[in-house]
Scaffold this motif. Structure first.
Motif, PDB file in Angstrom:
ATOM      1  N   PHE A  10       0.826  -1.198   0.000  1.00 48.09           N
ATOM      2  CA  PHE A  10       0.000   0.000   0.000  1.00 48.09           C
ATOM      3  C   PHE A  10       0.870   1.261   0.000  1.00 48.09           C
ATOM      4  N   LEU A  11       1.887   1.283   0.863  1.00 48.84           N
ATOM      5  CA  LEU A  11       2.775   2.446   0.913  1.00 48.84           C
ATOM      6  C   LEU A  11       3.494   2.654  -0.417  1.00 48.84           C
ATOM      7  N   LYS A  12       3.901   1.570  -1.037  1.00 49.52           N
ATOM      8  CA  LYS A  12       4.593   1.682  -2.316  1.00 49.52           C
ATOM      9  C   LYS A  12       3.671   2.253  -3.391  1.00 49.52           C
ATOM     10  N   VAL A  13       2.393   1.857  -3.395  1.00 48.96           N
ATOM     11  CA  VAL A  13       1.434   2.398  -4.369  1.00 48.96           C
ATOM     12  C   VAL A  13       1.288   3.899  -4.186  1.00 48.96           C
ATOM     13  N   VAL A  14       1.174   4.324  -2.928  1.00 48.60           N
ATOM     14  CA  VAL A  14       1.031   5.756  -2.657  1.00 48.60           C
ATOM     15  C   VAL A  14       2.295   6.506  -3.054  1.00 48.60           C
ATOM     16  N   ASP A  15       3.457   5.996  -2.646  1.00 51.26           N
ATOM     17  CA  ASP A  15       4.723   6.683  -2.927  1.00 51.26           C
ATOM     18  C   ASP A  15       5.032   6.732  -4.420  1.00 51.26           C
ATOM     19  N   ALA A  16       4.653   5.674  -5.131  1.00 51.54           N
ATOM     20  CA  ALA A  16       4.940   5.619  -6.568  1.00 51.54           C
ATOM     21  C   ALA A  16       3.905   6.380  -7.395  1.00 51.54           C
ATOM     22  N   GLY A  17       2.767   6.679  -6.788  1.00 55.72           N
ATOM     23  CA  GLY A  17       1.722   7.438  -7.477  1.00 55.72           C
ATOM     24  C   GLY A  17       0.786   6.603  -8.314  1.00 55.72           C
ATOM     25  N   GLY A  18       0.787   5.315  -8.108  1.00 61.01           N
ATOM     26  CA  GLY A  18      -0.140   4.480  -8.849  1.00 61.01           C
ATOM     27  C   GLY A  18       0.234   3.023  -8.810  1.00 61.01           C
ATOM     28  N   PHE A  19      -0.684   2.163  -9.251  1.00 57.49           N
ATOM     29  CA  PHE A  19      -0.472   0.718  -9.210  1.00 57.49           C
ATOM     30  C   PHE A  19       0.575   0.273 -10.227  1.00 57.49           C
ATOM     31  N   SER A  20       0.553   0.853 -11.409  1.00 58.16           N
ATOM     32  CA  SER A  20       1.491   0.428 -12.457  1.00 58.16           C
ATOM     33  C   SER A  20       2.930   0.715 -12.048  1.00 58.16           C
ATOM     34  N   ALA A  21       3.157   1.954 -11.545  1.00 59.66           N
ATOM     35  CA  ALA A  21       4.510   2.318 -11.134  1.00 59.66           C
ATOM     36  C   ALA A  21       4.972   1.473  -9.948  1.00 59.66           C
ATOM     37  N   ALA A  22       4.051   1.227  -8.999  1.00 59.14           N
ATOM     38  CA  ALA A  22       4.389   0.398  -7.833  1.00 59.14           C
ATOM     39  C   ALA A  22       4.721  -1.028  -8.267  1.00 59.14           C
ATOM     40  N   ALA A  23       3.950  -1.536  -9.226  1.00 60.21           N
ATOM     41  CA  ALA A  23       4.187  -2.896  -9.708  1.00 60.21           C
ATOM     42  C   ALA A  23       5.567  -3.018 -10.336  1.00 60.21           C
ATOM     43  N   ARG A  24       5.983  -2.009 -11.109  1.00 61.93           N
ATOM     44  CA  ARG A  24       7.307  -2.042 -11.722  1.00 61.93           C
ATOM     45  C   ARG A  24       8.407  -2.032 -10.666  1.00 61.93           C
ATOM     46  N   GLU A  60      -9.677   9.799   3.528  1.00 58.29           N
ATOM     47  CA  GLU A  60      -9.312  10.358   4.829  1.00 58.29           C
ATOM     48  C   GLU A  60      -8.732   9.275   5.727  1.00 58.29           C
ATOM     49  N   VAL A  61      -9.375   8.107   5.699  1.00 58.64           N
ATOM     50  CA  VAL A  61      -8.853   6.978   6.475  1.00 58.64           C
ATOM     51  C   VAL A  61      -7.493   6.556   5.932  1.00 58.64           C
ATOM     52  N   GLY A  62      -7.360   6.616   4.598  1.00 55.22           N
ATOM     53  CA  GLY A  62      -6.104   6.242   3.967  1.00 55.22           C
ATOM     54  C   GLY A  62      -4.955   7.116   4.414  1.00 55.22           C
ATOM     55  N   HIS A  63      -5.218   8.445   4.526  1.00 64.32           N
ATOM     56  CA  HIS A  63      -4.186   9.374   4.995  1.00 64.32           C
ATOM     57  C   HIS A  63      -3.716   8.996   6.402  1.00 64.32           C
ATOM     58  N   ALA A  64      -4.678   8.748   7.295  1.00 68.62           N
ATOM     59  CA  ALA A  64      -4.333   8.401   8.677  1.00 68.62           C
ATOM     60  C   ALA A  64      -3.576   7.074   8.730  1.00 68.62           C
ATOM     61  N   PHE A  65      -4.053   6.116   7.922  1.00 69.96           N
ATOM     62  CA  PHE A  65      -3.405   4.808   7.931  1.00 69.96           C
ATOM     63  C   PHE A  65      -1.985   4.889   7.356  1.00 69.96           C
ATOM     64  N   TYR A  66      -1.815   5.679   6.321  1.00 74.00           N
ATOM     65  CA  TYR A  66      -0.501   5.833   5.691  1.00 74.00           C
ATOM     66  C   TYR A  66       0.531   6.326   6.705  1.00 74.00           C
ATOM     67  N   THR A  74       8.745   1.648   9.787  1.00 76.23           N
ATOM     68  CA  THR A  74      10.069   2.216  10.056  1.00 76.23           C
ATOM     69  C   THR A  74      10.636   1.664  11.351  1.00 76.23           C
ATOM     70  N   ARG A  75       9.787   1.580  12.383  1.00 78.69           N
ATOM     71  CA  ARG A  75      10.252   1.025  13.661  1.00 78.69           C
ATOM     72  C   ARG A  75      10.619  -0.448  13.519  1.00 78.69           C
ATOM     73  N   ILE A  76       9.824  -1.180  12.748  1.00 77.51           N
ATOM     74  CA  ILE A  76      10.131  -2.602  12.529  1.00 77.51           C
ATOM     75  C   ILE A  76      11.443  -2.759  11.782  1.00 77.51           C
ATOM     76  N   ASP A  77      11.659  -1.943  10.760  1.00 78.51           N
ATOM     77  CA  ASP A  77      12.913  -2.012   9.995  1.00 78.51           C
ATOM     78  C   ASP A  77      14.107  -1.647  10.873  1.00 78.51           C
ATOM     79  N   ASP A  78      13.915  -0.629  11.717  1.00 77.43           N
ATOM     80  CA  ASP A  78      14.999  -0.233  12.624  1.00 77.43           C
ATOM     81  C   ASP A  78      15.321  -1.351  13.619  1.00 77.43           C
TER      82      ASP A  78
END
Length: 302
Positions: A10-24, A60-66, A74-78
């Motif tokens: 989900f984060l990758k889709v948002v950061d990439a700006g779409g499903f196609s870019a995230a998929a690549r 709105e829920v998506g913003h909060a969840f993101y 980030t905490r898990i990766d750290d």
């Protein structure tokens, strides 16, 4: 796919700006990425993204969840990085089991040299002659002298193990030199009760293992005390070569019955796991391998 993986998708889709870019970027198909995000929404019971044919936007829920999901991942990766670094680095407390006689008289210099070389490692060394269960009792490694049998433990051979029967020139002159292991049964022997067979010494005769009962006035629980008694001429001693190599080289003790010692024994360092081996155990095993190799070059072990 687990929840954390769906969150990352989900984060990758948002950061990439779409499903196609995230998929690549993820190396997945667009349909699969869309499926993962849909499964996350189903799991949460809320829509996170508004989808059109040309673009996506967060609800709105998506913003909060993101925001929360970004913080969690980030905490898990750290945490993961911290654990990996700690595990891979040579640091922490190393619990070691070793035979008492070997630790008191031979292994201690190796442990002290290891500590000097690895300042971030602490050692809890337990010297005892019982057979410890490494996993159950929480030991990281153990030094063992054995004929290694099948085991769930991982073992690295450090050196062959050679026993020697010896006595001082004075004792040999007084009592005679044994020609066969059975001769020892009627001679005064020095018994180190640290060893498994104590006063039943094991030999190899014509391919068969025999046990010779021995006795004497001196019984100790220290290789060094046994060595001193032999040098003083108090009897015949069976002892690991590593403890008397200098006495043999300098003539204070003389070897005998050299063709009758059982073969197959060696000094090993054993540890529970090869997979995900911690940095402290790896450092210890490698150090001991080098340390024993140097002792062998100097003739202190065979």
């Amino acid at each position: 796919m687990d929840t954390l993986s769906r969150m990352r998708c989900f984060l990758k889709v948002v950061d990439a700006g779409g499903f196609s870019a995230a998929a690549r970027e993820l190396g997945r198909s667009k349909a699969l990425v869309s499926k993962y995000v849909g499964e996350l929404e189903d799991e949460l019971g809320a829509r996170l993204l508004n989808r059109t044919t040309r673009q996506i936007s967060m609800t709105e829920v998506g913003h909060a969840f993101y925001k929360e999901a970004s913080d969690i991942l980030t905490r898990i990766d750290d945490l993961k990085a911290s654990i990996q670094n700690t595990h891979q680095e040579a640091r922490g407390t190393l619990r070691i089991s070793a035979p008492r006689s070997m630790g008191d008289d031979f292994l201690n210099p190796a442990i002290m040299a290891f500590l000097a070389a690895e300042p971030q490692i602490s050692v809890d060394l337990r010297l005892e002659d019982r057979f410890v269960d490494l996993v159950e009792e929480g030991f990281d490694a153990a030094i063992r002298v054995a004929e290694l049998t099948d085991s769930s433990l991982i073992a690295r051979k450090l050196a062959p193990f050679r026993g020697v029967v010896c006595a001082s020139p004075e004792a040999i002159a007084r009592f005679g030199r044994p020609q066969h292991p059975q001769d020892l049964a009627s001679l005064p022997c020095i018994i180190d009760n640290n060893y498994r067979f104590r006063n039943n010494w094991q030999f190899q005769v014509d391919g068969n293992r025999i046990s010779v009962p021995v006795k004497g006035r001196v019984e100790v629980n220290s290789a060094e005390a046994a060595r001193a008694a032999a040098v003083a001429g108090l009897g015949f001693l069976r002892i690991p070569y590593i403890f008397v190599h200098r006495d043999l080289a300098e003539g204070r003790l003389e070897p005998m019955l050299e063709g009758f010692h059982p073969e197959g024994q060696a000094i090993y360092v054993v540890y529970p796991h090869r997979r995900h081996l911690s940095g402290k155990v790896r450092a210890f095993v490698d150090f001991l391998g080098e340390w024993f190799a140097e002792r062998r070059r100097q003739g202190e072990v065979c």
